[in-house]
Design a protein around this motif. Sequence first.
Motif, short mmCIF file in Angstrom:
data_model
loop_
_atom_site.label_atom_id
_atom_site.label_comp_id
_atom_site.label_asym_id
_atom_site.label_seq_id
_atom_site.Cartn_x
_atom_site.Cartn_y
_atom_site.Cartn_z
N ALA A 216 0.82 -1.21 0.00
CA ALA A 216 0.00 0.00 0.00
C ALA A 216 0.86 1.26 0.00
O ALA A 216 0.51 2.25 -0.64
CB ALA A 216 -0.92 -0.01 1.23
N ILE A 217 1.99 1.22 0.67
CA ILE A 217 2.85 2.41 0.75
C ILE A 217 3.63 2.62 -0.54
O ILE A 217 3.73 3.75 -1.06
CB ILE A 217 3.79 2.30 1.96
CG1 ILE A 217 2.99 2.30 3.27
CG2 ILE A 217 4.82 3.42 1.96
CD1 ILE A 217 3.83 2.05 4.51
N CYS B 68 -1.66 1.94 7.79
CA CYS B 68 -1.82 1.25 9.08
C CYS B 68 -3.28 1.29 9.53
O CYS B 68 -3.79 0.32 10.11
CB CYS B 68 -0.94 1.90 10.14
SG CYS B 68 0.82 1.64 9.89
N GLY B 69 -3.98 2.38 9.23
CA GLY B 69 -5.39 2.47 9.60
C GLY B 69 -6.25 1.49 8.84
O GLY B 69 -7.26 1.00 9.36
N THR C 116 4.01 -0.11 15.82
CA THR C 116 4.27 -1.53 15.61
C THR C 116 4.91 -1.77 14.26
O THR C 116 5.81 -2.60 14.10
CB THR C 116 2.96 -2.34 15.74
OG1 THR C 116 2.37 -2.08 17.01
CG2 THR C 116 3.21 -3.83 15.60
N TYR C 117 4.46 -1.04 13.23
CA TYR C 117 5.03 -1.19 11.89
C TYR C 117 6.47 -0.71 11.84
O TYR C 117 7.31 -1.29 11.15
CB TYR C 117 4.16 -0.43 10.88
CG TYR C 117 4.71 -0.45 9.48
CD1 TYR C 117 4.64 -1.60 8.71
CD2 TYR C 117 5.31 0.70 8.95
CE1 TYR C 117 5.16 -1.61 7.42
CE2 TYR C 117 5.82 0.69 7.67
CZ TYR C 117 5.75 -0.46 6.91
OH TYR C 117 6.27 -0.47 5.64
N ARG C 118 6.77 0.36 12.57
CA ARG C 118 8.11 0.93 12.53
C ARG C 118 9.08 0.22 13.48
O ARG C 118 10.27 0.54 13.47
CB ARG C 118 8.04 2.42 12.89
CG ARG C 118 7.34 3.28 11.88
CD ARG C 118 7.60 4.75 12.15
NE ARG C 118 7.05 5.17 13.42
CZ ARG C 118 5.85 5.72 13.57
NH1 ARG C 118 5.06 5.90 12.51
NH2 ARG C 118 5.42 6.09 14.77
N TYR C 119 8.57 -0.72 14.28
CA TYR C 119 9.44 -1.36 15.28
C TYR C 119 10.53 -2.18 14.60
O TYR C 119 10.27 -2.94 13.65
CB TYR C 119 8.61 -2.27 16.20
CG TYR C 119 9.45 -3.04 17.19
CD1 TYR C 119 9.97 -2.44 18.33
CD2 TYR C 119 9.74 -4.40 16.98
CE1 TYR C 119 10.75 -3.15 19.23
CE2 TYR C 119 10.51 -5.11 17.87
CZ TYR C 119 11.02 -4.49 19.00
OH TYR C 119 11.78 -5.19 19.88
N VAL C 120 11.74 -2.04 15.08
CA VAL C 120 12.89 -2.81 14.59
C VAL C 120 13.41 -3.65 15.74
O VAL C 120 13.71 -3.12 16.82
CB VAL C 120 14.00 -1.89 14.05
CG1 VAL C 120 15.20 -2.71 13.59
CG2 VAL C 120 13.47 -1.02 12.92
N SER C 121 13.50 -4.95 15.52
CA SER C 121 13.94 -5.86 16.58
C SER C 121 15.39 -5.56 16.99
O SER C 121 16.25 -5.32 16.13
CB SER C 121 13.83 -7.32 16.11
OG SER C 121 14.33 -8.19 17.10
#
Length: 225
Positions: free
Chosen positions: A4-5, A16-17, A25-30
Amino acid sequence: MSWAIKDRHYSQRRACGLVGLAPKTYRYVSKRPDDSWLRQRLKELASQRRRFGYRRLHLMLRREGIMLNWKKLYRLYREERLMVRKRGGRKRALGTRAPMPTPQCTNHAGPSTLCPMRSLVAADSASSPWSMTSAGNAWPSSPITPSPAFVARELDRIVEMRGRPCMIVSDNGTELTSRAMLEWQQEHRVEWHYIAPGKPTQNGFIESFNGRLRDEASTSICLLA
């Protein structure tokens, strides 16, 4: 989200919506460290000791100076699919069984009881005449398999009598590969060598001694001074 992006040119918040996902949560990097070397070492130990579970593998890693939480080790153990397969149950006789005959007179066939016996044989490869045997049919754990605690006590008695050996060579019996025995090796600083499964000739010195006891189950170890 990525489709989508990139392809639809949606903003990150809008994409995200649409799927009901928080942007954080989408931007989280482990931040998990790279455990590839640990996974490789764990697989190597598991291939060498195929019947070892994660607890005994954890102890072997600690011997090498690799200290880690057992929960993390268990997670890696499961992710690498190193679980030990359960062995099949013992085959049992099928069909109806006749009742046990009761003796009615002298010399009449009656019930007999066979008590399985287990023996622990230890021999010194440097002094062939010396050997030590412990046998019985009522060992602490069960009539069939001696408990690791019993084997450890017998080894302590040998150490008191003859001193600590440099190396012990044995088969892969469960009473000799348990966590209790691994801890005994580490506590007494004794190197332990397990022969390859199905290769009794690698411990031929003790196997020749057991040739006379072939009709009875036995556990054997060879002490190398």
